[in-house]
Design a protein around this motif. Sequence first.
Motif, mmCIF file in Angstrom:
data_model
loop_
_atom_site.group_PDB
_atom_site.id
_atom_site.type_symbol
_atom_site.label_atom_id
_atom_site.label_comp_id
_atom_site.label_asym_id
_atom_site.label_seq_id
_atom_site.Cartn_x
_atom_site.Cartn_y
_atom_site.Cartn_z
ATOM 1 N N CYS A 1 24.005 44.987 42.776
ATOM 2 C CA CYS A 1 24.984 45.814 42.074
ATOM 3 C C CYS A 1 26.379 45.242 42.317
ATOM 4 N N ARG A 2 27.184 45.185 41.250
ATOM 5 C CA ARG A 2 28.501 44.576 41.327
ATOM 6 C C ARG A 2 29.595 45.531 41.808
ATOM 7 N N ASN A 3 29.261 46.793 41.999
ATOM 8 C CA ASN A 3 30.259 47.727 42.506
ATOM 9 C C ASN A 3 30.553 47.431 43.971
ATOM 10 N N SER A 4 31.824 47.510 44.337
ATOM 11 C CA SER A 4 32.243 47.194 45.702
ATOM 12 C C SER A 4 31.656 48.198 46.694
ATOM 13 N N GLY A 5 31.048 47.681 47.754
ATOM 14 C CA GLY A 5 30.500 48.532 48.794
ATOM 15 C C GLY A 5 29.083 48.986 48.547
#
Length: 302
Positions: A179-183
């Motif tokens: 997943c490219r979302n941060s965190g």
Amino acid sequence: RSIRPPQTSPQKKHQTPPTTTTARPTMSEALLPCYNNGCHVKQYCESENTEASCHHHPGTPVFHDTLKGWSCCKKRVTDFDDFMTLRGCATARHSNAKPEPKSDDVIGSGGELARPVPEVARKPVVADERPDPDQPLAELRKEPSRQLFAALDRHEEKRRKQSTDRCDSVGTPAIGTSCRNSGCGAAYADERSDLTKCVHHPGRAVFHEGMKFWSCCERKTTDFGAFMEQEGCGRGSHVWSSTTEEAGSRPDATCRHDWHQTGNTVVITIYSKLPVPARTTVAANAVVCDVAIAFDGGEKEF
């Protein structure tokens, strides 16, 4: 019977002890102060002044590394009261002539006389005129490293492999895509991965003065490992590929940056992952700096 008179002891004559006469100043003779260095006699009489009357120090005071003494003798003490009571190393006549103050009677660490530093007249500080911010921008020279080109080649090879393994159905990511979302550390396994909630940080990473935190929650820490393990403060859907990112499910990409100034030099630091040198430009003049960076293998722009 003859009567003898009583014998009487001979009377002792009263003897007066010898008297010692001390020379004292007459009423017309004044007491004079002695100005020799180290002389402990506060006042003296000129009639009693001899070549051996005054014990003094002909040198100058020496103060170095908490040691105190006189330049004419080698004895050193640490206490100021002991320094004031040091007996003079030379004898001479008392003198009531005040010594002339000398500006160069300053003893250095080696015992020599140190000349005073001449005072220099300071010129008034005049603020420089601010340059025109509309001046033409000059492009700065780039110096990419060989390690960067090697990392870009590996990233491009990995992206081609993921594109080959992608399913024919539109929008279906390859298995194992992160997943490219941060965190968010989730990876795509099957269609059920889209049903799970994405716990991520919607803000950007901030590194400033040794502290590391996310702009969305500001849980500051100094340890990078603890910063990377911070649980996200936002909830949403997973973003598996750049196509969904371009569709508007993610905000525009940003890079954390910082700057500092040393003298006349301003240093700007921009943190980006896998920047593409051919699509990165940095132009500046004396006031303005314009930066355009394509990073993450060219998939994002700053």
